[in-house]
Design a protein around this motif. Structure first.
Motif, PDB file in Angstrom:
ATOM      1  N   ARG A 191       0.803  -1.282   0.203  1.00  3.52           N
ATOM      2  CA  ARG A 191       0.060  -0.039  -0.006  1.00  3.52           C
ATOM      3  C   ARG A 191       0.838   1.198  -0.193  1.00  3.52           C
ATOM      4  O   ARG A 191       0.425   2.384   0.124  1.00  3.52           O
ATOM      5  CB  ARG A 191      -0.907  -0.166   1.305  1.00  3.52           C
ATOM      6  CG  ARG A 191      -1.963  -1.094   1.068  1.00  3.52           C
ATOM      7  CD  ARG A 191      -2.891  -1.214   2.159  1.00  3.52           C
ATOM      8  NE  ARG A 191      -3.717  -2.325   2.112  1.00  3.52           N
ATOM      9  CZ  ARG A 191      -5.123  -2.352   1.460  1.00  3.52           C
ATOM     10  NH1 ARG A 191      -5.295  -1.216   1.173  1.00  3.52           N
ATOM     11  NH2 ARG A 191      -5.833  -3.270   1.583  1.00  3.52           N
ATOM     12  N   LYS A 192       2.459   1.228  -0.142  1.00 10.22           N
ATOM     13  CA  LYS A 192       3.242   2.285  -0.043  1.00 10.22           C
ATOM     14  C   LYS A 192       3.056   2.574  -1.719  1.00 10.22           C
ATOM     15  O   LYS A 192       2.977   2.038  -2.559  1.00 10.22           O
ATOM     16  CB  LYS A 192       4.393   1.605   0.276  1.00 10.22           C
ATOM     17  CG  LYS A 192       4.604   1.361   1.899  1.00 10.22           C
ATOM     18  CD  LYS A 192       4.236   2.353   2.442  1.00 10.22           C
ATOM     19  CE  LYS A 192       4.177   1.943   4.013  1.00 10.22           C
ATOM     20  NZ  LYS A 192       3.913   3.045   5.103  1.00 10.22           N
ATOM     21  N   PRO A 193       3.576   4.081  -1.753  1.00 13.13           N
ATOM     22  CA  PRO A 193       3.864   4.579  -3.023  1.00 13.13           C
ATOM     23  C   PRO A 193       5.013   3.811  -3.875  1.00 13.13           C
ATOM     24  O   PRO A 193       5.912   3.274  -3.088  1.00 13.13           O
ATOM     25  CB  PRO A 193       4.284   5.955  -2.909  1.00 13.13           C
ATOM     26  CG  PRO A 193       3.657   6.349  -1.358  1.00 13.13           C
ATOM     27  CD  PRO A 193       3.747   5.272  -0.872  1.00 13.13           C
ATOM     28  N   VAL A 194       5.045   3.731  -5.192  1.00  9.21           N
ATOM     29  CA  VAL A 194       6.102   2.869  -5.702  1.00  9.21           C
ATOM     30  C   VAL A 194       7.737   3.768  -5.674  1.00  9.21           C
ATOM     31  O   VAL A 194       8.675   3.045  -5.886  1.00  9.21           O
ATOM     32  CB  VAL A 194       5.637   2.726  -7.275  1.00  9.21           C
ATOM     33  CG1 VAL A 194       4.626   1.884  -7.388  1.00  9.21           C
ATOM     34  CG2 VAL A 194       5.859   4.367  -7.820  1.00  9.21           C
ATOM     35  N   GLU A 195       7.499   4.770  -5.361  1.00 13.14           N
ATOM     36  CA  GLU A 195       8.903   5.625  -5.021  1.00 13.14           C
ATOM     37  C   GLU A 195       8.850   6.047  -3.683  1.00 13.14           C
ATOM     38  O   GLU A 195       7.738   6.678  -3.275  1.00 13.14           O
ATOM     39  CB  GLU A 195       9.196   6.456  -5.940  1.00 13.14           C
ATOM     40  CG  GLU A 195       9.230   6.059  -7.251  1.00 13.14           C
ATOM     41  CD  GLU A 195      10.414   5.490  -7.601  1.00 13.14           C
ATOM     42  OE1 GLU A 195      11.420   5.514  -6.754  1.00 13.14           O
ATOM     43  OE2 GLU A 195      10.832   4.828  -8.485  1.00 13.14           O
ATOM     44  N   PRO A 196       9.880   5.964  -2.655  1.00 14.25           N
ATOM     45  CA  PRO A 196      11.029   5.095  -3.267  1.00 14.25           C
ATOM     46  C   PRO A 196      10.787   3.750  -3.202  1.00 14.25           C
ATOM     47  O   PRO A 196       9.916   3.234  -2.751  1.00 14.25           O
ATOM     48  CB  PRO A 196      11.908   5.633  -2.078  1.00 14.25           C
ATOM     49  CG  PRO A 196      11.108   5.769  -0.861  1.00 14.25           C
ATOM     50  CD  PRO A 196       9.848   6.277  -1.494  1.00 14.25           C
ATOM     51  N   GLN A 197      11.739   3.007  -3.900  1.00 15.85           N
ATOM     52  CA  GLN A 197      11.521   1.652  -4.159  1.00 15.85           C
ATOM     53  C   GLN A 197      11.886   0.823  -2.782  1.00 15.85           C
ATOM     54  O   GLN A 197      12.588   1.077  -1.884  1.00 15.85           O
ATOM     55  CB  GLN A 197      12.726   1.193  -5.079  1.00 15.85           C
ATOM     56  CG  GLN A 197      12.534   1.600  -6.496  1.00 15.85           C
ATOM     57  CD  GLN A 197      13.432   1.276  -7.610  1.00 15.85           C
ATOM     58  OE1 GLN A 197      14.418   0.169  -7.216  1.00 15.85           O
ATOM     59  NE2 GLN A 197      13.365   1.296  -8.621  1.00 15.85           N
TER      60      GLN A 197
END
Length: 208
Positions: A191-197
């Motif tokens: 559920r985290k943004p794709v950035e940061p990896q």
């Protein structure tokens, strides 16, 4: 006697007295003028500066204020990005997963009771999915294969870690009642943004 018929002495006295009074008046007038000038110089229409002795510390500089404003904007932007990613992940998970809240709780209970990494690490694997196939959501396929001779259920824990190795998210998936040799492929969806990896890793798997 003078030519006007008055004694010379008293007239001179009166003249001297008049001159003295006139001189005194001039002096007083001069002093008054000087005093008025001083008073005029003392009062001014200009505002007085604030009494800084009543304050402590220093007011924030324009640069410091700009930095604080920028920090607030970055924080708000990050919060908005995380909320958006979470919403997309939730929608994607609902569209591809058939797990219920009851089954998730069952998987969690099995993992809580497992020793070490569990008894099924050799029966599970992890593969990432392209973002183009997940509507921009970070998702990994957890492959579970029953390598025993009897039906079994599985619970799997996947941790997502940042570049420093810190775990920032944990997802739990599983499969129920797999026949011998049967395979299941649930998704571990971040559920985290794709950035940061982030790096995904299976840290525990329990067969029961």
């Amino acid at each position: 006697m003078s030519s006007a018929g008055f004694p010379a002495g008293p007239r001179r006295g009166r003249v001297a007295l008049v001159a003295s009074v006139a001189l005194t008046g001039a002096v007083l007038a001069g002093c008054g003028a000087e005093g008025s000038g001083d008073a005029a110089a003392t009062f001014s229409n200009r505002a007085s500066p604030p009494a800084t002795e009543n304050f402590s510390g220093e007011p924030p500089s324009p640069m410091a204020s700009a930095a604080e404003s920028m920090k607030a904007e970055v924080k708000a932007s990050a919060s908005a990005a995380e909320a958006s990613a979470s919403a997309r992940a939730s929608a994607f998970e609902e569209s591809v997963s058939d797990a219920t809240e009851r089954t998730r709780q069952e998987f969690e209970e099995q993992l809580d009771g497992a020793e070490g990494q569990g008894n099924a690490m050799s029966e599970v694997g992890l593969t990432g999915k392209p973002l183009s196939e997940t509507n921009g959501v970070r998702a990994h396929v957890v492959t579970i294969r029953n390598r025993t001779d009897a039906p079994a259920s599985y619970a799997v824990q996947v941790d997502f870690s940042d570049a420093d190795g810190k775990v920032v998210e944990t997802r739990i998936v599983g499969a129920q009642d797999l026949a011998p040799g049967e395979r299941a492929q649930p998704l571990a969806i971040s559920r985290k943004p794709v950035e940061p990896q982030l790096t995904a890793k299976i840290v525990k798997a329990q067969r029961y």
